[in-house]
Design a protein around this motif. Structure first.
Motif, short mmCIF file in Angstrom:
data_model
loop_
_atom_site.label_atom_id
_atom_site.label_comp_id
_atom_site.label_asym_id
_atom_site.label_seq_id
_atom_site.Cartn_x
_atom_site.Cartn_y
_atom_site.Cartn_z
N LEU A 5 0.83 -1.21 0.00
CA LEU A 5 0.00 0.00 0.00
C LEU A 5 0.86 1.26 0.00
N ALA A 6 1.96 1.22 0.76
CA ALA A 6 2.85 2.38 0.82
C ALA A 6 3.50 2.62 -0.54
N ALA A 7 3.98 1.54 -1.17
CA ALA A 7 4.60 1.66 -2.49
C ALA A 7 3.59 2.13 -3.53
N ALA A 8 2.36 1.60 -3.43
CA ALA A 8 1.31 2.00 -4.37
C ALA A 8 0.95 3.48 -4.20
N ALA A 9 0.91 3.93 -2.95
CA ALA A 9 0.59 5.33 -2.68
C ALA A 9 1.66 6.25 -3.27
N LEU A 10 2.93 5.86 -3.13
CA LEU A 10 4.02 6.67 -3.67
C LEU A 10 3.97 6.71 -5.19
N SER A 11 3.73 5.55 -5.81
CA SER A 11 3.64 5.49 -7.28
C SER A 11 2.45 6.29 -7.79
N THR A 12 1.33 6.22 -7.07
CA THR A 12 0.14 6.99 -7.46
C THR A 12 0.43 8.48 -7.41
N LEU A 13 1.12 8.91 -6.35
CA LEU A 13 1.47 10.32 -6.21
C LEU A 13 2.35 10.78 -7.35
N LYS A 14 3.37 9.98 -7.70
CA LYS A 14 4.28 10.34 -8.79
C LYS A 14 3.53 10.43 -10.12
N PHE A 15 2.61 9.47 -10.36
CA PHE A 15 1.84 9.48 -11.60
C PHE A 15 0.96 10.72 -11.69
N LEU A 16 0.29 11.05 -10.59
CA LEU A 16 -0.61 12.20 -10.59
C LEU A 16 0.16 13.51 -10.75
N VAL A 17 1.32 13.59 -10.12
CA VAL A 17 2.14 14.80 -10.23
C VAL A 17 2.59 15.01 -11.67
N ALA A 18 2.83 13.91 -12.38
CA ALA A 18 3.27 14.00 -13.77
C ALA A 18 2.11 14.26 -14.73
N MET A 19 0.94 13.66 -14.47
CA MET A 19 -0.17 13.70 -15.42
C MET A 19 -1.11 14.88 -15.22
N VAL A 20 -1.51 15.14 -13.98
CA VAL A 20 -2.56 16.14 -13.72
C VAL A 20 -2.18 17.54 -14.18
#
Length: 318
Positions: A5-20
Motif C-alpha cells: 500500500l505504501a509503495a502504491a501510494a508513492l507510485s500513485t502520487l508520482k503518476f498524478l504529479v506528472a499527469m494532472v
C-alpha cells in the motif's frame, strides 16, 4: 500488505504529479484557443485529416497539440466534448487518431537507445512502429468517414473573443482557467481512485504474473531460441531487449531481420503489460465509460494491425 500500500501510494502520487498538471494546462489552453478563435485559423493545417475523417476543426487542433503533449491533446478533446462542440463518437474517433503523434514522438525513447546497439535496424524497427500507428490512424479516419456527418469537417467555430468583446490578455487566461475548473476537478476525482487501484495491483504482483504467462507464449512462436530471448527480455525491459539484440547481432548469432521480428513480437506481447499505465491514463482523462471504450478500441486495433504486420513479415522474410 502495508509495504504494498505504501509503495502504491508513492507510485500513485508520482503518476498524478506528472499527469494532472499537463492535463490541466491542456484543458485551459483548449479553452483559451477557442476563446481567441484560433481553431479556425489553424484549421487549414489539418483540413485533409478532418475532411477524410469527417471530424470538426477542434479535433484537428487537438491532433496538432498531441505532437507536443498527447495528454494535452486529449485534454482538449475532453474540453470540446464537455462544451458540446463534439459528440462522444467524435471524441472516441479523434482520441484514436491522436495516438499517432505519440508514436511519432516515440523516437525519443527508441532511437537514442537502439541506434548504438542495433545500428540501422533501429530505424527499420521504428519505421514499422510508425507504419502500425499510421494504419491505425487511417482506420480511425475511415471509421469517421462512414460514421460521422460530412458537414463536420466544414463547421465554423464561433470565437468567444468576438462574442464577449474580450482582448487577448491575462484576464482571458484567468477566465479560461475558471471555465476549465469543473472538468479538471471531475477528471482528478476519477483519476485518483483508478490510479491507486492499478498501482496496488502492480505492487501486489498481478502484472508480474501476466508477464510470466506472456513469456510462456514465446515457446509457440516460430523464432529461434536466441531470438526468443529478445522477446522474453522485451516483456521486462525495452532497454534490455535492445541490449540483448545488440549483443546477438554483433556476435552474428542473429540476422538483422530476426532482430527486428523479435522486437516487434516483444512489442506486441508487451501490450498486455502496458495496460498498467494505459488504464489509469485513459480512464483518468476520458472517464470510466469513454475511457474503457477508447482504450479497448485503440489497443485492440493496434494489436490486430501489429499481428498482421508480423505475420506478413514472417511470410516474406522466411
Amino acid at each position: 500488505m502495508i509495504a504494498v500500500l505504501a509503495a502504491a501510494a508513492l507510485s500513485t502520487l508520482k503518476f498524478l504529479v506528472a499527469m494532472v498538471p499537463v492535463f490541466s494546462v491542456g484543458v485551459i489552453v483548449a479553452e483559451f484557443i477557442v476563446a481567441l478563435g484560433w481553431v479556425n485559423k489553424i484549421a487549414w493545417i489539418t483540413r485533409p485529416l478532418t475532411r477524410i475523417g469527417h471530424l470538426k476543426p477542434e479535433c484537428g487542433a487537438s491532433f496538432l497539440t498531441a505532437f507536443l503533449s498527447p495528454s494535452a491533446g486529449n485534454a482538449m478533446l475532453v474540453r470540446h466534448h464537455e462544451a458540446g462542440l463534439i459528440t462522444r463518437k467524435e471524441l472516441i474517433i479523434a482520441a484514436i487518431v491522436n495516438t499517432f503523434p505519440g508514436i511519432v514522438m516515440h523516437w525519443r525513447t527508441v532511437l537514442p537507445i537502439a541506434i548504438p546497439l542495433i545500428g540501422i535496424y533501429a530505424f527499420v524497427y521504428y519505421g514499422f512502429l510508425l507504419l502500425v500507428g499510421l494504419l491505425k490512424t487511417i482506420a480511425a479516419m475511415l471509421a469517421g468517414h462512414f460514421l460521422l456527418e460530412p458537414d463536420n469537417a466544414h463547421a465554423i467555430i464561433p470565437s468567444a473573443e468576438k462574442q464577449v468583446g474580450v482582448s487577448p490578455s491575462w484576464a482571458l487566461w484567468v477566465e479560461s482557467a475558471k471555465k476549465s475548473r469543473k472538468i479538471i476537478i471531475r477528471v482528478i476525482k476519477t483519476t485518483i481512485p483508478v490510479t491507486a487501484v492499478m498501482f496496488v495491483l502492480i505492487h501486489a504482483g498481478m502484472f508480474d504474473y501476466l508477464n510470466t504467462w506472456l513469456s510462456g507464449l514465446t515457446a509457440f512462436l516460430p523464432l529461434s531460441p536466441k531470438a526468443l530471448s529478445i522477446v522474453a527480455t522485451r516483456l521486462a525491459s525495452n532497454v534490455g531487449a535492445f541490449t540483448v539484440a545488440g549483443n546477438l547481432l554483433y556476435a552474428s548469432k542473429l540476422s538483422g531481420r530476426e532482430v527486428v521480428l523479435s522486437l516487434l513480437v516483444g512489442n506486441l506481447l508487451a501490450s498486455g503489460i502496458n495496460l498498467r499505465f494505459l488504464i489509469p491514463y485513459y480512464l483518468g482523462i476520458f472517464g470510466p465509460g469513454t475511457g474503457w471504450q477508447v482504450l479497448a478500441v485503440s489497443t485492440g486495433l493496434r494489436m490486430a494491425i501489429m499481428a498482421a504486420l508480423i505475420w506478413t513479415l514472417f511470410v516474406i522474410w522466411t
